[in-house]
Scaffold this active site. Structure first.
Site, mmCIF file in Angstrom:
data_model
loop_
_atom_site.group_PDB
_atom_site.id
_atom_site.type_symbol
_atom_site.label_atom_id
_atom_site.label_comp_id
_atom_site.label_asym_id
_atom_site.label_seq_id
_atom_site.Cartn_x
_atom_site.Cartn_y
_atom_site.Cartn_z
ATOM 1 N N GLU A 163 58.071 -2.414 19.627
ATOM 2 C CA GLU A 163 58.569 -1.795 20.850
ATOM 3 C C GLU A 163 59.276 -0.487 20.495
ATOM 4 O O GLU A 163 60.066 -0.452 19.574
ATOM 5 C CB GLU A 163 59.536 -2.768 21.534
ATOM 6 C CG GLU A 163 60.016 -2.317 22.874
ATOM 7 C CD GLU A 163 58.877 -1.800 23.735
ATOM 8 O OE1 GLU A 163 57.997 -2.587 24.100
ATOM 9 O OE2 GLU A 163 58.862 -0.581 24.032
ATOM 10 N N LYS A 222 56.227 1.347 13.053
ATOM 11 C CA LYS A 222 57.526 1.221 13.724
ATOM 12 C C LYS A 222 58.647 1.720 12.804
ATOM 13 O O LYS A 222 59.506 2.507 13.222
ATOM 14 C CB LYS A 222 57.744 -0.248 14.112
ATOM 15 C CG LYS A 222 59.109 -0.585 14.615
ATOM 16 C CD LYS A 222 59.417 0.061 15.942
ATOM 17 C CE LYS A 222 60.882 -0.135 16.283
ATOM 18 N NZ LYS A 222 61.259 0.361 17.566
ATOM 19 N N CYS A 278 69.059 0.409 15.449
ATOM 20 C CA CYS A 278 67.750 0.518 14.801
ATOM 21 C C CYS A 278 67.678 1.468 13.614
ATOM 22 O O CYS A 278 67.180 1.095 12.556
ATOM 23 C CB CYS A 278 66.710 0.944 15.825
ATOM 24 S SG CYS A 278 66.456 -0.302 17.070
HETATM 25 C C1 UDX Z 1 65.806 4.373 18.760
HETATM 26 C C2 UDX Z 1 64.406 4.994 18.968
HETATM 27 O O1 UDX Z 1 64.550 6.214 19.715
HETATM 28 C C3 UDX Z 1 63.496 4.009 19.695
HETATM 29 O O2 UDX Z 1 62.186 4.560 19.786
HETATM 30 C C4 UDX Z 1 63.450 2.715 18.918
HETATM 31 O O3 UDX Z 1 62.644 1.762 19.598
HETATM 32 C C5 UDX Z 1 64.848 2.157 18.730
HETATM 33 O O4 UDX Z 1 65.674 3.141 18.072
HETATM 34 P P1 UDX Z 1 67.958 4.020 20.285
HETATM 35 O O5 UDX Z 1 68.635 3.580 19.029
HETATM 36 O O6 UDX Z 1 68.112 3.187 21.514
HETATM 37 O O7 UDX Z 1 66.372 4.177 20.048
HETATM 38 O O8 UDX Z 1 68.516 5.468 20.670
HETATM 39 P P2 UDX Z 1 68.125 6.985 20.383
HETATM 40 O O9 UDX Z 1 68.067 7.688 21.671
HETATM 41 O O10 UDX Z 1 66.976 7.125 19.497
HETATM 42 O O11 UDX Z 1 69.441 7.515 19.631
HETATM 43 C C6 UDX Z 1 69.858 6.989 18.382
HETATM 44 C C7 UDX Z 1 71.084 7.729 17.895
HETATM 45 O O12 UDX Z 1 70.767 9.080 17.539
HETATM 46 C C8 UDX Z 1 72.196 7.835 18.940
HETATM 47 O O13 UDX Z 1 73.446 7.649 18.307
HETATM 48 C C9 UDX Z 1 72.061 9.236 19.467
HETATM 49 O O14 UDX Z 1 73.256 9.743 19.996
HETATM 50 C C10 UDX Z 1 71.656 9.975 18.194
HETATM 51 N N1 UDX Z 1 70.937 11.245 18.442
HETATM 52 C C11 UDX Z 1 69.738 11.247 19.102
HETATM 53 C C12 UDX Z 1 71.451 12.440 17.943
HETATM 54 O O15 UDX Z 1 72.524 12.451 17.325
HETATM 55 N N2 UDX Z 1 70.748 13.594 18.149
HETATM 56 C C13 UDX Z 1 69.546 13.623 18.803
HETATM 57 O O16 UDX Z 1 68.965 14.717 18.946
HETATM 58 C C14 UDX Z 1 69.034 12.410 19.298
#
Ligand code: UDX
Ligand code: ADP
Length: 481
Positions: A163, A222, A278
């Site tokens: 996912e 993944k 993740c």
């Molecule tokens: C992530 C993946 O995006 C998703 O595809 C996977 O299934 C699960 O892991 P998630 O952990 O829910 O999803 O959040 P995501 O939006 O990816 O952000 C992860 C972290 O990176 C957050 O702390 C966010 O603030 C940070 N981030 C994200 C940044 O610091 N800069 C960015 O440009 C994007």
């Protein structure tokens, strides 16, 4: 089970992934009965109430449309397994905290116990879909458990279907996925199972977006996707350090490179470091896998993404301490945001936790505000043995408030740790008036209007940019070698 379609789905594990995915499947496939099961009675009770166990915009609406019709949440795991044609395994796969691979390898005990339960109670042919993120070849282990416990007439075909949803945007990600990935074995039963799973998604996803691969490619994709995404954040964060030392502005750099269509503009927001359940877990898992495969250079390469992330969190905390005249002892600092990103109440691996830890180590007094994370969750995260060795010190140093203005009242500084939209629209003049002077604003999310804050009177520090007179920054740039 019907040989060509799926009528009943069981999802083992009512977490973020299982709960959200199956709610969307139930909504989009009204003829399929979906039961989400979990060992945790409290979690199931929440799924059956108005207050779901996870905060996800749009989810409650969908649950309410389907619950009591074709969507059920239950603790009767065995019955649901027996009735299902297709079973998703969506249990947790945390990083191991002890033994072999401690701190890196994924703990597969929940997956294994779910697989053994399925092997024990299933009494007819079923498709078993690994949805949890797992190390490559986990599906093979599940298949071996099934093969060793095989009952006459009970064929259990294992698929991988990782996912890719992100928290906070889960419903949109599920409804409009970039792709759906299904991995299976290159046998006629493998292809047939992939086709049945594909047909479920085809209710709302164009067929062209459904990618069929072998099982290992699916499992590795993944880990690879999360590693690449995290790597982009570490790359821009590495650049942010160079920007701060040179007078460049990381937002301008991100925009300039992001317009190159080969690079693209997503995931280039510099921050105080990534968090979430993740990225770190999956990269550690990948690193462990590479080491086990005797690929130390590859392991070291990916490990650096985590090392840079740790550096970024430490760097932001040091910036706070350094700016506040090298001491934060007994100073009041408001922490705005505790969730690992906006639009979620999830705090797993949130950078905010580590910023609080570093400041608590210096005996700072923290007042924490987050619009969605509960006081109980904040205190339990900060009292975790890996964060604090003395829970009573946390009680002494930390308070939690439900109002951003009271958090900043009388504070020496505030630090934005989560990019909640509401932080953009706070009355910063009012906040400034209530703070001690000089008043410091630390923007760990590059979120606020820094020029305006500067004009109000704040000393502003952010990631990847120097706010205020540029000479100040140039003066600190070391001469070229
Ligand atoms: C992530 C993946 O995006 C998703 O595809 C996977 O299934 C699960 O892991 P998630 O952990 O829910 O999803 O959040 P995501 O939006 O990816 O952000 C992860 C972290 O990176 C957050 O702390 C966010 O603030 C940070 N981030 C994200 C940044 O610091 N800069 C960015 O440009 C994007
Ligand atoms: P994710 O974020 O990957 O969805 P969560 O930790 O939110 O993971 O949810 C996983 C869920 O799986 C938990 O609610 C946990 O109780 C449940 N779970 C773990 N093992 C089993 C099992 N053997 N049978 C049923 N549920 C399980």
């Amino acid at each position: 089970m019907s040989t060509s379609k799926c009528c009943r789905i069981c999802c083992v594990g009512a977490g973020y992934v299982g709960g959200s995915t199956c709610s969307v499947i139930a909504w989009k496939c009204p003829e399929i009965h979906v039961t989400v099961v979990d060992l945790n009675q409290e979690r199931i009770d929440s799924w059956n109430s108005q207050s779901l166990p996870i905060y996800e915009p749009g989810l409650l609406d969908i649950v309410e449309k389907c619950r009591g019709k074709n969507l059920k949440f239950s603790t009767d795991i065995d019955q649901s397994i027996i009735e299902a044609d297709l079973i998703f395994i969506s249990v947790n796969t945390p990083t191991k905290t002890f033994g072999l691979g401690k701190g890196r390898a994924a703990d597969l005990k929940y997956i294994e116990s779910a697989a053994r339960r399925i092997a024990e109670v299933a009494n007819s042919k079923k498709i078993v879909v690994e949805k949890s993120t797992v190390p490559v070849k986990a599906a093979e282990s599940i298949s071996r458990i099934f093969a060793s416990n095989r009952k006459e007439g009970v064929e259990l075909e294992v698929l991988s279907n990782p996912e890719f949803l992100a928290e906070g945007t889960a419903i949109n990600d599920l409804l409009n996925p970039d792709r759906v990935l299904i991995g299976g074995s290159a046998t006629s039963s493998g292809y047939a199972a992939m086709k049945i799973l594909s047909q479920i998604y085809e209710h709302w996803v164009e067929k062209e977006r459904i990618i069929l691969t072998n099982t290992w490619s699916s499992e590795l994709s993944k880990l690879a996707a999360n590693a690449f995404l995290a790597q982009r954040i570490s790359s821009i964060n590495a650049m942010s350090a160079v920007c701060e030392a040179t007078g460049a502005d990381v937002t301008e750099v991100a925009h300039a490179i992001g317009t190159d269509s080969r690079i693209g503009d997503k995931f280039l927001r510099a921050s105080l470091g990534f968090g979430g359940s993740c990225f770190q877990k999956d990269i550690l898992n990948l690193v462990y896998l590479c080491e086990a495969l005797n690929l130390p250079e590859v392991a070291a390469y990916w490990n650096q993404v985590i090392a840079l992330n740790d550096y970024q969190k430490r760097r932001f905390a040091n910036r706070i301490i350094g700016s506040l005249f090298n001491t934060v002892t007994d100073k009041k600092i408001a922490i705005l945001g505790f969730a690992f990103k906006k639009d979620t109440a999830d705090t797993r691996e949130s950078s905010s936790i580590y910023i609080c830890k570093y400041l608590m180590d210096e005996e700072a007094h923290l007042v924490i505000y987050d619009p969605k994370v509960s006081r109980q969750q904040i205190l339990s995260d900060l009292k975790h043995p890996t964060i604090s060795d003395n829970p009573s010190r946390v009680d002494k140093l930390v308070s939690v408030t439900d109002d951003p203005y009271s958090a900043t009242q009388g504070a020496h500084a505030f630090a934005i740790c989560t990019e909640w939209d509401l932080f953009r629209t706070l009355d910063y003049q009012r906040i400034y008036d209530g703070m001690l002077k000089p008043a410091f604003a630390f923007d760990g999310r590059v979120l606020l209007d820094h020029d305006r804050l500067h004009d109000i009177g704040f000393q502003v520090e952010t990631i990847g940019k120097t706010v205020g007179p540029r000479e100040l920054c140039l003066a600190t740039t070391p001469p070229p070698p």
